[in-house]
Design a protein around this motif. Sequence first.
Motif, short mmCIF file in Angstrom:
data_model
loop_
_atom_site.label_atom_id
_atom_site.label_comp_id
_atom_site.label_asym_id
_atom_site.label_seq_id
_atom_site.Cartn_x
_atom_site.Cartn_y
_atom_site.Cartn_z
N TYR A 180 13.55 13.98 -18.85
CA TYR A 180 13.79 14.58 -17.54
C TYR A 180 12.67 15.54 -17.17
CZ TYR A 180 18.57 12.75 -17.29
OH TYR A 180 19.67 11.93 -17.22
N ARG A 181 12.21 16.30 -18.14
CA ARG A 181 11.16 17.28 -17.86
C ARG A 181 9.93 16.63 -17.25
NH1 ARG A 181 7.89 21.01 -22.34
NH2 ARG A 181 6.56 22.07 -20.82
N TRP A 182 9.42 15.57 -17.88
CA TRP A 182 8.16 15.00 -17.42
C TRP A 182 8.34 14.05 -16.25
CZ3 TRP A 182 4.60 18.07 -18.46
CH2 TRP A 182 4.61 18.80 -19.64
N LEU A 183 9.50 13.41 -16.16
CA LEU A 183 9.77 12.58 -14.99
C LEU A 183 9.73 13.43 -13.73
CD1 LEU A 183 10.63 9.80 -13.86
CD2 LEU A 183 12.99 10.43 -14.34
N PHE A 184 10.35 14.60 -13.76
CA PHE A 184 10.42 15.43 -12.56
C PHE A 184 9.24 16.40 -12.45
CE2 PHE A 184 14.71 13.80 -13.17
CZ PHE A 184 14.83 13.13 -11.97
N PHE A 185 8.52 16.63 -13.53
CA PHE A 185 7.23 17.30 -13.42
C PHE A 185 6.29 16.42 -12.59
CE2 PHE A 185 2.85 17.96 -14.80
CZ PHE A 185 2.72 19.34 -14.78
N ALA A 244 11.25 5.16 -18.41
CA ALA A 244 10.99 5.28 -16.97
C ALA A 244 10.05 6.44 -16.68
CB ALA A 244 12.31 5.47 -16.22
N ALA A 245 10.05 7.47 -17.53
CA ALA A 245 9.14 8.60 -17.33
C ALA A 245 7.69 8.16 -17.46
CB ALA A 245 9.46 9.72 -18.31
N ASP A 246 7.42 7.19 -18.34
CA ASP A 246 6.06 6.66 -18.48
C ASP A 246 5.67 5.84 -17.26
OD1 ASP A 246 5.27 7.51 -21.25
OD2 ASP A 246 7.08 6.38 -21.76
N VAL A 247 6.62 5.12 -16.69
CA VAL A 247 6.35 4.36 -15.46
C VAL A 247 5.89 5.32 -14.36
CG1 VAL A 247 7.35 2.97 -13.61
CG2 VAL A 247 7.96 2.50 -16.00
N TYR A 248 6.65 6.39 -14.18
CA TYR A 248 6.37 7.30 -13.07
C TYR A 248 5.12 8.14 -13.33
CZ TYR A 248 7.05 10.31 -9.11
OH TYR A 248 6.86 10.97 -7.93
N LEU A 249 5.07 8.78 -14.49
CA LEU A 249 3.93 9.64 -14.80
C LEU A 249 2.66 8.82 -14.96
CD1 LEU A 249 3.86 12.74 -15.23
CD2 LEU A 249 3.74 12.28 -17.68
N GLY A 250 2.77 7.67 -15.62
CA GLY A 250 1.61 6.82 -15.81
C GLY A 250 1.03 6.32 -14.51
N SER A 251 1.89 5.98 -13.56
CA SER A 251 1.41 5.52 -12.25
C SER A 251 0.57 6.59 -11.58
CB SER A 251 2.60 5.15 -11.36
OG SER A 251 3.30 4.03 -11.86
N HIS A 252 1.04 7.83 -11.61
CA HIS A 252 0.30 8.91 -10.96
C HIS A 252 -1.02 9.19 -11.68
CE1 HIS A 252 2.82 10.19 -7.67
NE2 HIS A 252 3.88 10.03 -8.43
N ILE A 253 -1.01 9.09 -12.99
CA ILE A 253 -2.25 9.32 -13.73
C ILE A 253 -3.25 8.20 -13.44
CG2 ILE A 253 -3.24 9.33 -16.06
CD1 ILE A 253 -0.80 10.94 -16.96
N GLY A 254 -2.78 6.95 -13.47
CA GLY A 254 -3.66 5.83 -13.18
C GLY A 254 -4.25 5.89 -11.79
N TRP A 282 0.84 -1.19 0.00
CA TRP A 282 0.00 0.00 0.00
C TRP A 282 0.88 1.25 0.00
CZ3 TRP A 282 -1.93 -3.83 3.63
CH2 TRP A 282 -3.10 -4.46 3.18
N SER A 283 1.69 1.39 -1.00
CA SER A 283 2.62 2.52 -1.03
C SER A 283 3.01 2.85 -2.47
CB SER A 283 3.89 2.20 -0.23
OG SER A 283 4.75 1.35 -0.97
N ARG A 284 3.76 3.94 -2.60
CA ARG A 284 4.31 4.32 -3.90
C ARG A 284 5.37 3.33 -4.37
NH1 ARG A 284 2.72 8.76 -1.30
NH2 ARG A 284 1.83 10.55 -2.43
N GLY A 285 5.68 2.36 -3.55
CA GLY A 285 6.61 1.32 -3.95
C GLY A 285 6.15 0.60 -5.21
N ALA A 286 4.84 0.64 -5.48
CA ALA A 286 4.33 -0.01 -6.69
C ALA A 286 4.94 0.59 -7.94
CB ALA A 286 2.81 0.09 -6.74
N ILE A 287 5.31 1.87 -7.89
CA ILE A 287 5.95 2.50 -9.05
C ILE A 287 7.29 1.84 -9.33
CG2 ILE A 287 6.90 4.65 -9.97
CD1 ILE A 287 5.00 6.16 -8.09
N VAL A 288 8.09 1.69 -8.28
CA VAL A 288 9.41 1.08 -8.43
C VAL A 288 9.28 -0.40 -8.78
CG1 VAL A 288 11.56 0.53 -7.24
CG2 VAL A 288 10.50 2.78 -6.94
#
Length: 210
Positions: free
Chosen positions: A94-99, A154-164, A12-18
């Motif tokens: 880098y832009r969207w990963l850190f956005f 990796a930017a899709d992994v991070y950004l996609g997780s937050h969108i989902g 139950w954490s943001r660990g799912a992204i990693v």
Amino acid sequence: MERELVFYTNPWSRGAIVHWMLEELGVPYRMETLEYGTTMKAPEYLAINPMGKVPAIRHGDVVVTEAAAICAYLADAFPAAGLAPELQARGEYYRWLFFGAGPLEAALSLKPCGFTPTPEQQMQLGYGSYEAVVNTLAQAVKGRRYIAGDKFTAADVYLGSHIGWGMQFDSLEKRPEFEAYWAGLKDRPAHKRVAELSEQAAAQQTATQE
């Protein structure tokens, strides 16, 4: 000698992204599941992450915390997976990963808390306003399969997780642009494996606590 890769998380954490990132890499790793308030705050883990939060990784002697930083590190540490563009093509990456790690994370976290910044406060906050962040993100993903070029990164992994998650838990509006972008990511085999493993881990954790 190959360096051991250890992944510290909780279902139950943001660990799912990693976790998703690791499955995309397809490399061996050892997962350690920590409990909130106990093992996550134990001295052994605080030596890894003094914040007492997950996720974190230890790759040999290298420790990395913060999900976006971990994704960026893993993409570079395992280049054969192709999850980072060539250096000269990393502007959008880098832009969207850190956005996602900055403005988006802040906006989606504060919205459920009922915080609406005044115009003066928006000048002080790194993300400005929820509306500005969401409009910018919608324009960024509109008509795009991947956020940083023509390849999944990796930017899709991070950004996609937050969108989902944002759409699932109503912290992000279900705009057509977000639904289309997420639809192109959520059925990736690595993501589906993580979803199944997370459900199993959560069920085991619940059974242990009962």
